[in-house]
Design a protein around this motif. Structure first.
Motif, PDB file in Angstrom:
ATOM      1  N   ILE A 169      10.212   2.559   5.989  1.00  0.00           N
ATOM      2  CA  ILE A 169       9.335   3.736   4.948  1.00  0.00           C
ATOM      3  C   ILE A 169       8.065   3.603   4.632  1.00  0.00           C
ATOM      4  O   ILE A 169       7.500   2.762   5.573  1.00  0.00           O
ATOM      5  CB  ILE A 169       9.593   3.036   3.180  1.00  0.00           C
ATOM      6  CG1 ILE A 169      10.890   2.169   2.564  1.00  0.00           C
ATOM      7  CG2 ILE A 169       8.498   2.653   1.617  1.00  0.00           C
ATOM      8  CD1 ILE A 169      11.842   3.920   2.397  1.00  0.00           C
ATOM      9  N   ASP A 174       6.804   6.940  -1.505  1.00  0.00           N
ATOM     10  CA  ASP A 174       7.059   7.976  -3.182  1.00  0.00           C
ATOM     11  C   ASP A 174       6.561   9.334  -3.148  1.00  0.00           C
ATOM     12  O   ASP A 174       6.013   9.936  -3.629  1.00  0.00           O
ATOM     13  CB  ASP A 174       5.931   7.305  -3.534  1.00  0.00           C
ATOM     14  CG  ASP A 174       6.840   6.033  -4.689  1.00  0.00           C
ATOM     15  OD1 ASP A 174       8.321   6.098  -4.637  1.00  0.00           O
ATOM     16  OD2 ASP A 174       6.210   5.172  -4.732  1.00  0.00           O
ATOM     17  N   ASN A 214      12.017   6.497  -1.410  1.00  0.00           N
ATOM     18  CA  ASN A 214      12.501   6.105  -2.492  1.00  0.00           C
ATOM     19  C   ASN A 214      13.930   6.508  -2.983  1.00  0.00           C
ATOM     20  O   ASN A 214      14.831   5.292  -3.888  1.00  0.00           O
ATOM     21  CB  ASN A 214      11.658   5.237  -3.120  1.00  0.00           C
ATOM     22  CG  ASN A 214      10.236   4.692  -2.440  1.00  0.00           C
ATOM     23  OD1 ASN A 214      11.295   3.581  -1.326  1.00  0.00           O
ATOM     24  ND2 ASN A 214       9.242   4.436  -3.258  1.00  0.00           N
TER      25      ASN A 214
END
Ligand SMILES: NC(=O)c1ccc[n+]([C@@H]2O[C@H](COP(=O)([O-])OP(=O)(O)OC[C@H]3O[C@@H](n4cnc5c(N)ncnc54)[C@H](OP(=O)(O)O)[C@@H]3O)[C@@H](O)[C@H]2O)c1
Length: 302
Positions: A169, A174, A214
């Motif tokens: 990630i 986001d 996400n």
């Protein structure tokens, strides 16, 4: 500008070249000629596609193959971007009116990318096209910026591996980025060749979806991939520093290239998200969340 009828495609045997040829044929608007390094690949193309063997090192060979062509669509591999120098020169000499150089990725006009070595060859080709237009106004170019390819074999393995349930990630996960199916990229080629004035000498920016890491993980979980995720975290700023250092030391490995690509695709403001897109002009419908879900399901089941 008069309509485009004869279209040559280079890199037609590749990941994005194949879908482009298929869509050009399906449209029934064009006569399609494939230029390849190896005529033996002729077997791979449907009847009706003319195939010509070319030598990318010879402007003469390329010019001869391009005579009579109205447009040249390049989908050559990342490793072969430089080879397009001769293609640009040959296209101009042969009287080609529109060239689509091989880009199909991030917004290479984003000034931040100018410092990244991996984007230099694409930027140099676009600048070569710009110089040719200044000398020969009958020549023109369009680049297609689609950010990340979207399919089981790209984004859904590289950015979030939904099958192996693995993701690194970036920047919290986001950050919005654009992703585009091969089908929509191929449609952008058709849209460009049928909207010559509106697309002349500029990049067109497209996407099938705008999503985040996400969101991709959340959809995969909705589809049943609930447990066993191997999740790590990193900052694209750190990847950039490391990639620049290692590149300067001579490390041009896939790992370092992936660091640059991750910074460029998912780093906020780095060219992987287009707030303004040309989807409507080019006839790209894109995907809603259900459509994205269907592609993620394919990637999980592959
Ligand atoms: N946005 C993204 O997520 C993304 C992902 C991957 C690629 N891309 C971009 O999309 C474009 C096309 O990439 P691709 O992955 O579709 O290409 P690819 O499948 O790796 O190769 C395309 C074709 O390039 C031709 N080629 C010419 N010279 C070559 C050489 N020296 N080495 C290898 N191939 C050579 C080959 O055709 P012949 O043998 O017929 O000559 C080959 O089939 C590139 O600009 C690449 O950077 C974007």
């Amino acid at each position: 500008m008069a309509a485009i009828k004869n279209v040559a495609v280079v890199g037609a045997t590749g990941k994005i070249g194949g879908p482009i040829v298929a869509r050009l044929l399906e449209s029934k608007l064009f006569n399609v000629t494939v230029l390849t390094r190896d005529r033996g690949r002729q077997r791979r193309f449907p009847p009706g596609v003319a195939v010509k063997e070319v030598d990318y090192d010879s402007v003469e060979s390329l010019e001869a193959a391009l005579r009579g062509q109205d447009a040249l669509v390049s989908a050559v591999a990342f490793e072969a971007i430089d080879a397009q120098k001769n293609l640009v020169d040959a296209a101009v000499q042969a009287g080609v009116r529109r060239m689509i150089p091989s880009e199909y990725g991030n917004d290479t006009l984003n000034p931040k990318l100018a410092a990244f070595p991996i984007y230099q060859p694409k930027i140099a080709i676009r600048e070569r096209c710009e110089r040719k237009v200044a000398e020969n106004p009958s020549f023109s170019w369009t680049t297609i910026q689609n950010a990340s390819f979207l399919g089981p074999d790209w984004t859904l393995d590289f950015i979030v591996d939904v099958k192996q349930r693995r993701a690194d990630i970036k920047d919290g996960g986001d950050v919005l980025f654009c992703a585009t199916t091969y089908d929509d990229i191929a449609q952008a080629v058709i849209g460009t060749l049928t909207h010559l004035d509106e697309t002349a000498n500029r990049p067109v920016r497209i996407s099938s979806v705008n999503t985040t890491q996400n969101e991709l993980i959340a959809i995969a979980k909705e589809l049943g991939a609930t447990d066993g995720w191997d999740i790590t975290h990193s900052k694209t700023e750190d990847l950039e520093v490391e990639a620049l250092r290692r590149w300067a030391e001579g490390d041009h490995s896939d790992e370092v290239i992936a660091m640059f690509i991750n910074r460029a695709f998912i780093g906020d403001g780095w060219g992987g998200y287009f707030p303004v897109r040309d989807n409507d002009l080019l006839g790209i419908k894109g995907l809603d969340r259900e459509g994205l879900k269907a592609i993620i399901k394919l990637a999980i089941d592959r």
